[in-house]
Write a protein that holds these residues in place. Structure first.
Motif, PDB file in Angstrom:
ATOM      1  N   LEU A  11     -42.424 -37.311 -79.086  1.00 15.76           N
ATOM      2  CA  LEU A  11     -42.884 -38.435 -79.773  1.00 15.76           C
ATOM      3  C   LEU A  11     -42.566 -39.635 -79.004  1.00 15.76           C
ATOM      4  O   LEU A  11     -41.273 -39.869 -78.561  1.00 15.76           O
ATOM      5  N   LYS A  12     -43.714 -40.698 -78.608  1.00 13.24           N
ATOM      6  CA  LYS A  12     -43.172 -41.651 -77.949  1.00 13.24           C
ATOM      7  C   LYS A  12     -43.888 -43.004 -78.431  1.00 13.24           C
ATOM      8  O   LYS A  12     -44.902 -42.767 -79.394  1.00 13.24           O
ATOM      9  N   ILE A  13     -43.266 -43.870 -78.195  1.00 14.44           N
ATOM     10  CA  ILE A  13     -43.582 -45.312 -78.982  1.00 14.44           C
ATOM     11  C   ILE A  13     -44.250 -46.088 -77.824  1.00 14.44           C
ATOM     12  O   ILE A  13     -43.802 -46.224 -76.580  1.00 14.44           O
ATOM     13  N   PHE A  22     -45.378 -45.997 -72.587  1.00 23.33           N
ATOM     14  CA  PHE A  22     -44.607 -45.336 -73.637  1.00 23.33           C
ATOM     15  C   PHE A  22     -43.399 -44.825 -73.392  1.00 23.33           C
ATOM     16  O   PHE A  22     -43.359 -44.148 -72.066  1.00 23.33           O
ATOM     17  N   ILE A  25     -38.664 -41.268 -77.698  1.00 26.03           N
ATOM     18  CA  ILE A  25     -38.066 -41.783 -78.827  1.00 26.03           C
ATOM     19  C   ILE A  25     -36.648 -40.772 -78.964  1.00 26.03           C
ATOM     20  O   ILE A  25     -36.832 -39.745 -79.756  1.00 26.03           O
ATOM     21  N   ARG A  90     -47.114 -50.007 -84.190  1.00 27.39           N
ATOM     22  CA  ARG A  90     -46.910 -49.934 -82.971  1.00 27.39           C
ATOM     23  C   ARG A  90     -47.869 -48.550 -82.629  1.00 27.39           C
ATOM     24  O   ARG A  90     -48.029 -47.881 -83.482  1.00 27.39           O
ATOM     25  N   HIS A  91     -48.385 -48.508 -81.440  1.00 25.26           N
ATOM     26  CA  HIS A  91     -49.139 -47.365 -80.900  1.00 25.26           C
ATOM     27  C   HIS A  91     -48.064 -46.360 -80.447  1.00 25.26           C
ATOM     28  O   HIS A  91     -46.963 -46.608 -79.782  1.00 25.26           O
ATOM     29  N   TRP A  92     -48.328 -45.119 -81.210  1.00 27.05           N
ATOM     30  CA  TRP A  92     -47.379 -43.958 -80.848  1.00 27.05           C
ATOM     31  C   TRP A  92     -48.263 -42.789 -80.213  1.00 27.05           C
ATOM     32  O   TRP A  92     -49.392 -42.779 -80.546  1.00 27.05           O
ATOM     33  N   GLU A  93     -47.573 -42.106 -79.553  1.00 31.32           N
ATOM     34  CA  GLU A  93     -48.193 -40.799 -78.937  1.00 31.32           C
ATOM     35  C   GLU A  93     -47.463 -39.530 -79.467  1.00 31.32           C
ATOM     36  O   GLU A  93     -46.044 -39.543 -79.322  1.00 31.32           O
ATOM     37  N   SER A 103     -52.837 -39.665 -80.959  1.00 31.36           N
ATOM     38  CA  SER A 103     -52.191 -41.146 -80.778  1.00 31.36           C
ATOM     39  C   SER A 103     -52.938 -42.089 -81.673  1.00 31.36           C
ATOM     40  O   SER A 103     -54.195 -41.954 -82.179  1.00 31.36           O
ATOM     41  N   LEU A 127     -43.306 -41.858 -90.052  1.00 31.15           N
ATOM     42  CA  LEU A 127     -44.456 -42.766 -89.685  1.00 31.15           C
ATOM     43  C   LEU A 127     -45.593 -42.580 -90.348  1.00 31.15           C
ATOM     44  O   LEU A 127     -45.877 -41.246 -90.820  1.00 31.15           O
TER      45      LEU A 127
END
Length: 140
Positions: A11-13, A22, A25, A90-93, A103, A127
């Motif tokens: 999980l990336k922000i 990114f 987290i 925010r954009h997350w992947e 994403s 989220l």
């Protein structure tokens, strides 16, 4: 898709920069991605055998993500805390090994901190999608 290690799901922000970069987290131990569509029931008196009929492509789609674990550094903890308290999307992947990357824009809807007297402090977050979600097949 063959069996994959759960710890490899990432999980990336995004940093909201241009271009956006990114970062992972924390040390999340559990992660879940749920994709859902609301159904629209169009069943009527002439529905064959009285079976329910649904309108294809008619419902609202959403993605939900949850995770729990530990923060590995202050920067990740600060980013999540700031994004939650400002209420920004925010954009997350979400990288799913052997499957692909999901994403899009998400809002942190829940942020928990917990700790036991003889264990490390933990965090959990949830989220909800806040716009169109994209999927790119592939991955390790």
């Amino acid at each position: 898709m063959t069996a994959q290690r759960g710890k490899d799901l990432l999980l990336k922000i995004g940093d909201a920069g241009d271009p956006e970069s990114f970062s992972i987290i924390g040390g999340l131990r559990t992660k879940t991605l749920s994709l859902n569509t609301q159904m629209i029931d169009v069943t009527h008196a002439q529905s064959i055998g009285g079976w329910r009929e649904l309108l294809a492509g008619g419902g609202v789609r959403q993605a939900s993500i949850s995770g729990s674990g530990v923060f590995l550094n202050g920067a990740a903890a600060s980013t999540v805390r700031t994004v939650f308290f400002t209420g920004e999307t925010r954009h997350w992947e979400i990288i799913i090994p052997g499957f692909g990357t999901v994403s899009g824009a998400f809002l942190i809807t829940n942020l928990d901190y917990a700790g036991e007297h003889d264990r490390e402090a933990t965090m959990a977050l949830a989220l909800e999608s806040a716009g169109e979600i994209s999927f790119v097949a592939g991955g390790a």
